[in-house]
Write a protein that holds these residues in place. Sequence first.
Motif, PDB file in Angstrom:
ATOM      1  N   ALA A  12       0.832  -1.210   0.000  1.00 56.79           N
ATOM      2  CA  ALA A  12       0.000   0.000   0.000  1.00 56.79           C
ATOM      3  C   ALA A  12       0.862   1.253   0.000  1.00 56.79           C
ATOM      4  O   ALA A  12       1.947   1.264   0.572  1.00 56.79           O
ATOM      5  CB  ALA A  12      -0.907  -0.006   1.229  1.00 56.79           C
ATOM      6  N   ASP A  13       0.372   2.288  -0.627  1.00 54.48           N
ATOM      7  CA  ASP A  13       0.959   3.626  -0.581  1.00 54.48           C
ATOM      8  C   ASP A  13       2.461   3.613  -0.868  1.00 54.48           C
ATOM      9  O   ASP A  13       3.269   4.059  -0.062  1.00 54.48           O
ATOM     10  CB  ASP A  13       0.670   4.273   0.775  1.00 54.48           C
ATOM     11  CG  ASP A  13       1.148   5.704   0.861  1.00 54.48           C
ATOM     12  OD1 ASP A  13       1.297   6.363  -0.187  1.00 54.48           O
ATOM     13  OD2 ASP A  13       1.416   6.165   1.992  1.00 54.48           O
ATOM     14  N   GLN A  14       2.833   3.119  -2.040  1.00 59.42           N
ATOM     15  CA  GLN A  14       4.245   3.048  -2.417  1.00 59.42           C
ATOM     16  C   GLN A  14       4.945   4.411  -2.360  1.00 59.42           C
ATOM     17  O   GLN A  14       6.045   4.514  -1.808  1.00 59.42           O
ATOM     18  CB  GLN A  14       4.393   2.461  -3.830  1.00 59.42           C
ATOM     19  CG  GLN A  14       3.941   1.026  -3.946  1.00 59.42           C
ATOM     20  CD  GLN A  14       4.986   0.037  -3.460  1.00 59.42           C
ATOM     21  OE1 GLN A  14       5.950   0.376  -2.799  1.00 59.42           O
ATOM     22  NE2 GLN A  14       4.781  -1.216  -3.790  1.00 59.42           N
ATOM     23  N   PRO A  15       4.335   5.488  -2.893  1.00 57.57           N
ATOM     24  CA  PRO A  15       5.013   6.793  -2.824  1.00 57.57           C
ATOM     25  C   PRO A  15       5.234   7.267  -1.385  1.00 57.57           C
ATOM     26  O   PRO A  15       6.287   7.817  -1.060  1.00 57.57           O
ATOM     27  CB  PRO A  15       4.073   7.741  -3.586  1.00 57.57           C
ATOM     28  CG  PRO A  15       3.246   6.855  -4.452  1.00 57.57           C
ATOM     29  CD  PRO A  15       3.100   5.568  -3.691  1.00 57.57           C
ATOM     30  N   GLY A  16       4.242   7.065  -0.533  1.00 53.41           N
ATOM     31  CA  GLY A  16       4.381   7.462   0.869  1.00 53.41           C
ATOM     32  C   GLY A  16       5.468   6.680   1.567  1.00 53.41           C
ATOM     33  O   GLY A  16       6.256   7.234   2.343  1.00 53.41           O
ATOM     34  N   TYR A  17       5.530   5.377   1.274  1.00 49.16           N
ATOM     35  CA  TYR A  17       6.575   4.537   1.871  1.00 49.16           C
ATOM     36  C   TYR A  17       7.957   4.989   1.408  1.00 49.16           C
ATOM     37  O   TYR A  17       8.872   5.135   2.214  1.00 49.16           O
ATOM     38  CB  TYR A  17       6.356   3.070   1.506  1.00 49.16           C
ATOM     39  CG  TYR A  17       7.487   2.204   1.996  1.00 49.16           C
ATOM     40  CD1 TYR A  17       7.535   1.787   3.316  1.00 49.16           C
ATOM     41  CD2 TYR A  17       8.534   1.842   1.154  1.00 49.16           C
ATOM     42  CE1 TYR A  17       8.588   1.022   3.791  1.00 49.16           C
ATOM     43  CE2 TYR A  17       9.588   1.083   1.617  1.00 49.16           C
ATOM     44  CZ  TYR A  17       9.610   0.674   2.925  1.00 49.16           C
ATOM     45  OH  TYR A  17      10.658  -0.077   3.397  1.00 49.16           O
ATOM     46  N   ALA A  18       8.112   5.222   0.112  1.00 49.39           N
ATOM     47  CA  ALA A  18       9.411   5.617  -0.432  1.00 49.39           C
ATOM     48  C   ALA A  18       9.883   6.934   0.184  1.00 49.39           C
ATOM     49  O   ALA A  18      11.056   7.073   0.552  1.00 49.39           O
ATOM     50  CB  ALA A  18       9.336   5.723  -1.953  1.00 49.39           C
TER      51      ALA A  18
END
Length: 104
Positions: A12-18
């Motif tokens: 979930a939420d790849q941009p937020g994780y990155a």
Amino acid sequence: MAVIFVAWRSGADQPGYAAAAAAMDTLAAQQPGFCGMDAARGNDGFGITVSYWADEASAVAWRAHPDHAKVREAGGGRWYVGYDLHVAQVTRSYGWSREEGERI
């Protein structure tokens, strides 16, 4: 000290994780006692991050850092299915490389 974070990502939420991961890498490197970090992640979401600290007090201080605490809380609710954390004392460490940039 080595803090070994073994985690399974939710996807979930790849941009937020990155963004959070990059911010935490930068912040950790600025902390007293930080000695380095190694990380690997597979396409299946399984990953291992090992951060190295001069002593246990430095590792505990990193865990207590308020920005790190916020991101950890978000991670449990959003980015991870589960994780294991291990803290170990490093008694010996060495490496070898043919030349800079040749590791695959």
